[in-house]
Design a protein around this motif. Structure first.
Motif, mmCIF file in Angstrom:
data_model
loop_
_atom_site.group_PDB
_atom_site.id
_atom_site.type_symbol
_atom_site.label_atom_id
_atom_site.label_comp_id
_atom_site.label_asym_id
_atom_site.label_seq_id
_atom_site.Cartn_x
_atom_site.Cartn_y
_atom_site.Cartn_z
ATOM 1 N N LEU A 112 38.729 39.387 42.035
ATOM 2 C CA LEU A 112 38.597 39.814 43.424
ATOM 3 C C LEU A 112 39.847 39.440 44.228
ATOM 4 O O LEU A 112 40.410 40.273 44.935
ATOM 5 C CB LEU A 112 37.357 39.167 44.060
ATOM 6 C CG LEU A 112 37.131 39.519 45.515
ATOM 7 C CD1 LEU A 112 35.671 39.901 45.740
ATOM 8 C CD2 LEU A 112 37.495 38.379 46.424
ATOM 9 N N ARG B 88 46.090 49.052 39.881
ATOM 10 C CA ARG B 88 45.851 47.703 40.391
ATOM 11 C C ARG B 88 47.171 46.964 40.580
ATOM 12 O O ARG B 88 48.218 47.417 40.113
ATOM 13 C CB ARG B 88 44.898 46.996 39.447
ATOM 14 C CG ARG B 88 43.537 47.727 39.460
ATOM 15 C CD ARG B 88 42.597 47.198 38.471
ATOM 16 N NE ARG B 88 42.247 45.838 38.848
ATOM 17 C CZ ARG B 88 41.172 45.216 38.412
ATOM 18 N NH1 ARG B 88 40.358 45.807 37.579
ATOM 19 N NH2 ARG B 88 40.923 43.978 38.773
ATOM 20 N N LYS C 192 45.893 47.520 50.375
ATOM 21 C CA LYS C 192 45.171 46.381 49.817
ATOM 22 C C LYS C 192 43.705 46.793 49.782
ATOM 23 O O LYS C 192 43.153 47.211 50.812
ATOM 24 C CB LYS C 192 45.354 45.132 50.672
ATOM 25 C CG LYS C 192 46.718 44.508 50.527
ATOM 26 C CD LYS C 192 46.791 43.185 51.270
ATOM 27 C CE LYS C 192 48.164 42.573 51.076
ATOM 28 N NZ LYS C 192 48.257 41.279 51.783
ATOM 29 N N ILE C 193 43.101 46.717 48.612
ATOM 30 C CA ILE C 193 41.696 47.095 48.469
ATOM 31 C C ILE C 193 40.858 46.071 49.238
ATOM 32 O O ILE C 193 40.926 44.874 48.968
ATOM 33 C CB ILE C 193 41.274 47.111 46.981
ATOM 34 C CG1 ILE C 193 42.159 48.043 46.155
ATOM 35 C CG2 ILE C 193 39.791 47.446 46.838
ATOM 36 C CD1 ILE C 193 42.038 49.505 46.477
ATOM 37 N N PRO C 194 40.068 46.505 50.227
ATOM 38 C CA PRO C 194 39.228 45.552 50.956
ATOM 39 C C PRO C 194 38.092 45.029 50.076
ATOM 40 O O PRO C 194 37.670 45.684 49.117
ATOM 41 C CB PRO C 194 38.686 46.365 52.131
ATOM 42 C CG PRO C 194 39.026 47.780 51.877
ATOM 43 C CD PRO C 194 39.982 47.860 50.743
ATOM 44 N N ARG C 195 37.603 43.863 50.430
ATOM 45 C CA ARG C 195 36.551 43.224 49.636
ATOM 46 C C ARG C 195 35.323 44.136 49.498
ATOM 47 O O ARG C 195 34.725 44.216 48.436
ATOM 48 C CB ARG C 195 36.177 41.873 50.244
ATOM 49 C CG ARG C 195 35.162 41.141 49.391
ATOM 50 C CD ARG C 195 34.890 39.746 49.858
ATOM 51 N NE ARG C 195 33.901 39.145 48.967
ATOM 52 C CZ ARG C 195 33.839 37.870 48.703
ATOM 53 N NH1 ARG C 195 34.702 37.037 49.250
ATOM 54 N NH2 ARG C 195 32.910 37.411 47.898
ATOM 55 N N TRP C 196 34.930 44.821 50.582
ATOM 56 C CA TRP C 196 33.738 45.673 50.510
ATOM 57 C C TRP C 196 33.899 46.742 49.425
ATOM 58 O O TRP C 196 32.945 47.062 48.706
ATOM 59 C CB TRP C 196 33.393 46.310 51.856
ATOM 60 C CG TRP C 196 34.368 47.347 52.328
ATOM 61 C CD1 TRP C 196 35.394 47.164 53.210
ATOM 62 C CD2 TRP C 196 34.449 48.722 51.913
ATOM 63 N NE1 TRP C 196 36.098 48.334 53.380
ATOM 64 C CE2 TRP C 196 35.542 49.312 52.591
ATOM 65 C CE3 TRP C 196 33.713 49.515 51.048
ATOM 66 C CZ2 TRP C 196 35.914 50.645 52.421
ATOM 67 C CZ3 TRP C 196 34.076 50.849 50.879
ATOM 68 C CH2 TRP C 196 35.158 51.396 51.561
ATOM 69 N N TYR D 111 35.982 46.585 46.744
ATOM 70 C CA TYR D 111 35.993 45.914 45.442
ATOM 71 C C TYR D 111 34.564 45.649 44.979
ATOM 72 O O TYR D 111 34.200 45.940 43.841
ATOM 73 C CB TYR D 111 36.782 44.595 45.526
ATOM 74 C CG TYR D 111 36.814 43.864 44.208
ATOM 75 C CD1 TYR D 111 37.818 44.125 43.284
ATOM 76 C CD2 TYR D 111 35.834 42.938 43.884
ATOM 77 C CE1 TYR D 111 37.838 43.473 42.062
ATOM 78 C CE2 TYR D 111 35.848 42.280 42.675
ATOM 79 C CZ TYR D 111 36.854 42.547 41.766
ATOM 80 O OH TYR D 111 36.858 41.908 40.544
ATOM 81 N N GLU D 112 33.750 45.101 45.877
ATOM 82 C CA GLU D 112 32.369 44.771 45.519
ATOM 83 C C GLU D 112 31.523 46.016 45.277
ATOM 84 O O GLU D 112 30.575 45.981 44.494
ATOM 85 C CB GLU D 112 31.747 43.876 46.583
ATOM 86 C CG GLU D 112 32.363 42.487 46.579
ATOM 87 C CD GLU D 112 31.839 41.577 47.666
ATOM 88 O OE1 GLU D 112 31.330 42.077 48.694
ATOM 89 O OE2 GLU D 112 31.957 40.348 47.493
ATOM 90 N N THR E 84 42.929 41.510 43.189
ATOM 91 C CA THR E 84 42.834 42.919 43.577
ATOM 92 C C THR E 84 42.900 43.107 45.085
ATOM 93 O O THR E 84 43.553 44.028 45.567
ATOM 94 C CB THR E 84 41.547 43.547 43.015
ATOM 95 O OG1 THR E 84 41.550 43.403 41.590
ATOM 96 C CG2 THR E 84 41.450 45.019 43.354
ATOM 97 N N THR E 85 42.234 42.243 45.829
ATOM 98 C CA THR E 85 42.189 42.430 47.280
ATOM 99 C C THR E 85 43.373 41.797 48.004
ATOM 100 O O THR E 85 43.646 42.132 49.146
ATOM 101 C CB THR E 85 40.877 41.875 47.875
ATOM 102 O OG1 THR E 85 40.795 40.469 47.606
ATOM 103 C CG2 THR E 85 39.669 42.592 47.302
ATOM 104 N N SER F 114 47.695 47.869 45.951
ATOM 105 C CA SER F 114 47.247 48.761 44.889
ATOM 106 C C SER F 114 47.519 50.184 45.356
ATOM 107 O O SER F 114 47.900 50.405 46.509
ATOM 108 C CB SER F 114 45.740 48.612 44.645
ATOM 109 O OG SER F 114 45.408 47.334 44.167
#
Length: 149
Positions: free
Chosen positions: A65, A10, A38-42, A44-45, A68-69, A73
């Motif tokens: 969120l 992370r 970059k971890i996309p929101r979808w 992460y969720e 992380t996004t 990472s």
């Protein structure tokens, strides 16, 4: 037979990523694929569904969120004998780095990273790893999709 698992270094752990990768390799796990992103929101969720974390206050979940996004990472796939359990031992069993065993990645790189939201303590974890084989099987297609895009 080798087993697969996944990891995410992370944003708070990215300054230590080369050392973390070396520790993964030294533990006998192989990094089959990895990517800085970059971890996309979808994603992460999908990995941290809100309903599964209902005890976490909304402002803490949103802070996680955003952190992380909004920052880089490293996501990857690992393979090796008993990979899930080995990675859990290497990273640490507890969310609170101070409660992890000495010598674990969370303890070594995340012990001082704590924010307080009222009574709730929020630990800036350096690494995500599945807790068990079921969670690894859930996270694997998400990470595979991230590595392809």
């Amino acid at each position: 037979m080798p087993e697969k698992t996944v990891y995410i270094i992370r944003p708070f752990g990215m300054p230590f990523r080369h050392t973390i990768r070396q520790r993964i390799l030294s533990a006998g796990l192989s990094i089959e694929a990895s990517r800085e992103l970059k971890i996309p929101r979808w994603a992460y969720e999908a990995i941290y569904p809100r309903e599964k974390h209902s005890g976490v206050p909304d402002e803490v979940w949103m802070r996680r969120l955003i952190l992380t996004t909004g920052n880089l990472s490293e996501a990857g796939i690992l393979e090796g004998e008993d990979a899930v359990a080995r990675l859990v031992r290497l990273v640490g069993h507890k969310p609170d780095p101070a409660e992890c065993e000495v010598g674990t990645i969370r303890r070594d790189y995340g012990a001082s990273a704590v924010e307080h939201f009222g009574e709730f303590m929020f630990h800036l974890r350096v690494m995500h790893r599945p807790e068990n084989e079921e969670e690894a099987a859930h996270d694997l297609p998400i990470i595979e999709k991230l590595l392809r895009t």
